[in-house]
Design a protein around this motif. Structure first.
Motif, PDB file in Angstrom:
ATOM      1  N   GLU A   1       0.829  -1.208   0.000  1.00 49.87           N
ATOM      2  CA  GLU A   1       0.000   0.000   0.000  1.00 49.87           C
ATOM      3  C   GLU A   1       0.858   1.252   0.000  1.00 49.87           C
ATOM      4  O   GLU A   1       0.561   2.210  -0.713  1.00 49.87           O
TER       5      GLU A   1
ATOM      6  N   LEU B   1       3.857   1.589  -1.177  1.00 48.02           N
ATOM      7  CA  LEU B   1       4.404   1.750  -2.529  1.00 48.02           C
ATOM      8  C   LEU B   1       3.341   2.340  -3.449  1.00 48.02           C
ATOM      9  O   LEU B   1       3.619   3.258  -4.233  1.00 48.02           O
ATOM     10  N   VAL B   2       2.128   1.803  -3.343  1.00 47.33           N
ATOM     11  CA  VAL B   2       1.029   2.294  -4.177  1.00 47.33           C
ATOM     12  C   VAL B   2       0.827   3.789  -3.956  1.00 47.33           C
ATOM     13  O   VAL B   2       0.680   4.567  -4.903  1.00 47.33           O
TER      14      VAL B   2
ATOM     15  N   ILE C   1       3.625   5.813  -5.645  1.00 51.61           N
ATOM     16  CA  ILE C   1       3.501   5.831  -7.100  1.00 51.61           C
ATOM     17  C   ILE C   1       2.295   6.650  -7.528  1.00 51.61           C
ATOM     18  O   ILE C   1       2.351   7.436  -8.466  1.00 51.61           O
TER      19      ILE C   1
ATOM     20  N   VAL D   1       6.410   9.312  -7.995  1.00 48.05           N
ATOM     21  CA  VAL D   1       7.712   8.946  -7.416  1.00 48.05           C
ATOM     22  C   VAL D   1       8.698  10.083  -7.586  1.00 48.05           C
ATOM     23  O   VAL D   1       8.808  10.671  -8.661  1.00 48.05           O
TER      24      VAL D   1
ATOM     25  N   LEU E   1      -5.939   1.820  -9.934  1.00 50.03           N
ATOM     26  CA  LEU E   1      -4.493   1.770  -9.746  1.00 50.03           C
ATOM     27  C   LEU E   1      -3.781   1.429 -11.058  1.00 50.03           C
ATOM     28  O   LEU E   1      -2.800   2.067 -11.444  1.00 50.03           O
TER      29      LEU E   1
ATOM     30  N   VAL F   1      -1.027   3.745 -13.215  1.00 48.42           N
ATOM     31  CA  VAL F   1       0.308   3.306 -13.617  1.00 48.42           C
ATOM     32  C   VAL F   1       0.454   3.354 -15.132  1.00 48.42           C
ATOM     33  O   VAL F   1       1.473   3.794 -15.665  1.00 48.42           O
TER      34      VAL F   1
ATOM     35  N   HIS G   1       2.448   9.017 -15.794  1.00 44.43           N
ATOM     36  CA  HIS G   1       3.797   8.621 -15.429  1.00 44.43           C
ATOM     37  C   HIS G   1       4.261   9.193 -14.111  1.00 44.43           C
ATOM     38  O   HIS G   1       4.927   8.536 -13.335  1.00 44.43           O
TER      39      HIS G   1
END
Lengths: 319, 307
Positions: free
Chosen positions: A248, A250-251, A254, A258, A293, A297, A301
């Protein structure tokens, strides 16, 4: 010009972040809405710390939630031992997270790429199972925390408003700290080690040491998020350190973008608010969140921060 | 004691074989396409659920396992064509996130269709008994079958990769992908096939694991993490490494859970052993992984990769 835009963005983001909870709570007349925004703030801190090593250091840690767990349990153990002042709790939490991050960092920083992703995951799992199997910490069931951290005279930790501003204050400090770190010389070195370790070595940086310092700092800041989470939920569970939680985080990074300065804040608010809104429509909210999600992605970007950049004229190309 | 030890040894091998089937797909997909598939565990879960579904429809356990594996092969193919092939050029991070999204979708779909309560898929009557083995051991027939089928499939996979033309291309792709595409191989078809083959192996493992584990949403994740451990210990992309590591992990995990407590109680008080034993047992695999990677950061049998 760009610099001043960044300043304005920073002030606007931080102010909006702090004001969002009270505004919604007052408009809806429902003070419990504050809890949702507290969660968003706490996630923002955790995500900002992950973004520091991921976005600027290129270290994809898939076990970052372990520090949430460490912070949570350290706070819980102290609280249940009746040691409540923040002046004791916070340093202990920070020291505990630093120690764990140092231990993990010394092992994982020998590897890179996919191995790095997987070994951070494996080491986080070790702590997860430690928490699950230890009956002293409540094992699988977790540990109830009966007392919240105390601050000053006149601060009532169980008053919703007091507590909200307590969380918001620490969050703002942490976000500012992370921002300062990534813009400092140290942050530049971190980026240099990501971009070209060989050249960074040639320039006289100790790449391993730079990464280790970054890794430990990120661990400490995420530990602080764990400290807040323990107070907010009044509960510590192994789930906070699980790999799904790391996923989560990381999600969130992103989703926000990032390596952008305020991405984690956007990401955390989007994640928590989407979760709570979608969960209001259906208990099966992940079935909506999953495709969302994937779309983010596939099509955006630089995440939400990239989107914000596009909305502000003349910003798209700026660093 | 000896027979208990032998039984746990077989259990370890059986877990190792299941892990190998899943890890082989993971490592193949990573080795050939450089793609990290977190949703591989979901394919395992789908295998188990499809098997339950087909068992209800056909009434035959064996038929349902075969059909489930084929269904997951189709699912893998679909996934590759619709989504995954757009991601090969992206970073590993993007792979992780998109496939994380797929896990969410898979788990919720399964809950929507079958509910969140675990389903117990029974062992077929013909295999419900025990098989007598030498040294006075009785071992469940079904688990024996899993070992046999898994072993055969593993052998088949080995022959496919080492002896056939497709296998040659797969090996070539894992070593030097650019060269293979320059040689005029239909790389997108090859990739789709490899992805679907990996899915099939995971689906087969899931269908066979149904009667051993309980079939429930999220069952893929525990297995996925263990398989990643296997893949990383074995050396990314290496099938032989995956086999070796799967056996090590299967045995260490099973043996640790069975005997660690007794071993510890020889040195510590029963309370300490009772508390630390199970904790250490679940961590054993991860500790092993950390140790191996500390000394051999590339894993036990790494692929020789040239770019």
């Amino acid at each position: 010009m760009v610099g001043s835009y960044r300043m304005i963005e920073g002030v606007v983001v931080l102010a909006a972040m702090v004001a969002a909870g009270p505004v919604v709570a007052l408009l809806s007349g429902d003070v419990y809405q504050l809890a949702v925004f507290e969660r968003a703030l706490i996630y923002a801190v955790a995500a900002a710390s992950l973004n520091m090593i991921l976005g600027f250091g290129g270290m994809v840690s898939f076990g970052h939630a372990v520090y949430l767990g460490i912070g949570c349990y350290a706070t819980g153990i102290l609280a249940n031992a009746d040691i409540l002042p923040i002046w004791i709790q916070l340093p202990v939490v920070m020291a505990a997270s630093a120690l764990v991050a140092l231990f993990i960092g010394l092992i994982v920083l020998r590897t890179s790429g996919v191995y790095f992703i997987m070994i951070t995951l494996a080491l986080a799992q070790i702590f997860y199972y430690l928490a699950v199997s230890s009956s002293y910490f409540g094992g699988d069931d977790g540990m109830v925390i009966y007392e919240r951290t105390t601050l000053l005279w006149g601060y009532d930790p169980f008053d919703s408003w007091h507590f909200y501003f307590f969380v918001a204050g620490i969050t703002v400090l942490c976000i500012l700290l992370v921002n300062h770190l990534v813009r400092s010389d140290f942050g530049r070195r971190l980026v240099a080690c990501r971009e070209n370790p060989t050249r960074a070595t040639a320039l006289g940086f100790n790449v391993f040491a730079v990464r280790l310092v970054g890794f430990v700092l990120a661990g400490v800041i995420c530990g602080i998020a764990g400290f807040l989470l323990a107070n907010q939920a009044e509960f510590a569970t192994p789930g906070y350190a699980s790999w799904q939680r790391s996923g989560e985080l990381l999600v969130i990074v992103i989703l926000g973008g990032v390596g952008t300065r305020f991405g984690p804040v956007y990401g955390a608010f989007a994640f928590v608010l989407l979760e709570s809104v979608l969960a209001g429509y259906t208990t099966h909210w992940p079935i909506l969140f999953g495709p969302f999600l994937i779309c983010v992605v596939m099509f955006f970007h630089k995440g939400l921060a990239g989107l914000v950049d596009r909305l502000i004229p003349g910003r798209a190309r700026a660093g | 004691m000896a027979s208990l030890f032998a039984e746990q040894l077989l259990n370890g091998i059986q877990l190792g074989i299941l892990l190998f089937l899943i890890a082989a797909g993971l490592t193949l997909i990573f080795g050939v396409m450089d793609f990290i598939n977190l949703s591989h565990g979901s394919l395992f879960m789908m295998g188990a659920y499809f098997s339950v579904l087909f068992q209800a429809l056909t009434g035959s356990f064996f038929l349902s396992v075969g059909l489930a594996a084929i269904a997951v092969f189709g699912l893998g193919m679909l996934l590759e064509v619709l989504l995954v092939r757009n991601l090969y050029a992206r970073s590993h991070l993007d792979h992780v996130l998109v496939t994380y999204g797929l896990i969410l979708i898979a788990n919720e779909s399964v809950i929507l269709i079958w509910g969140s309560v675990p389903i117990f898929s029974g062992v077929p009557d013909a295999l419900a008994g025990q098989i007598p083995l030498p040294f006075g051991i009785d071992y469940p027939a079904y688990r024996m079958l899993v070992i046999a089928v898994g072993g055969l499939v593993g052998l088949g996979l080995f022959l496919l990769i080492q002896k056939t033309r497709v296998g040659m291309l797969v090996r070539a792709g894992a070593t030097n992908r650019v060269m293979v595409s320059i040689l005029g191989v239909n790389i997108s078809l090859l990739y789709a096939l490899v992805f679907a083959l990996g899915a099939l192996l995971a689906g087969l493992a899931g269908a066979m694991a149904g009667p051993i584990l309980s079939v429930q949403p999220g069952m893929g994740e525990a297995v996925l993490i263990l398989s990643f451990v296997v893949v990383v210990i074995g050396g990314l992309g290496s099938i032989r490494g995956a086999l070796l590591a799967a056996m090590i992990v299967g045995l260490i995990d099973t043996m640790g859970r069975a005997f660690l407590r007794d071993i510890l109680s020889a040195f510590f008080s029963p309370q300490v052993a009772g508390e630390a034993g199970p904790a250490l047992a679940s961590m054993l695999v991860y500790i092993l992984m950390a140790l191996i990677l500390f000394f051999r950061p590339e894993g036990l049998l790494p692929l020789q990769r040239r770019h």
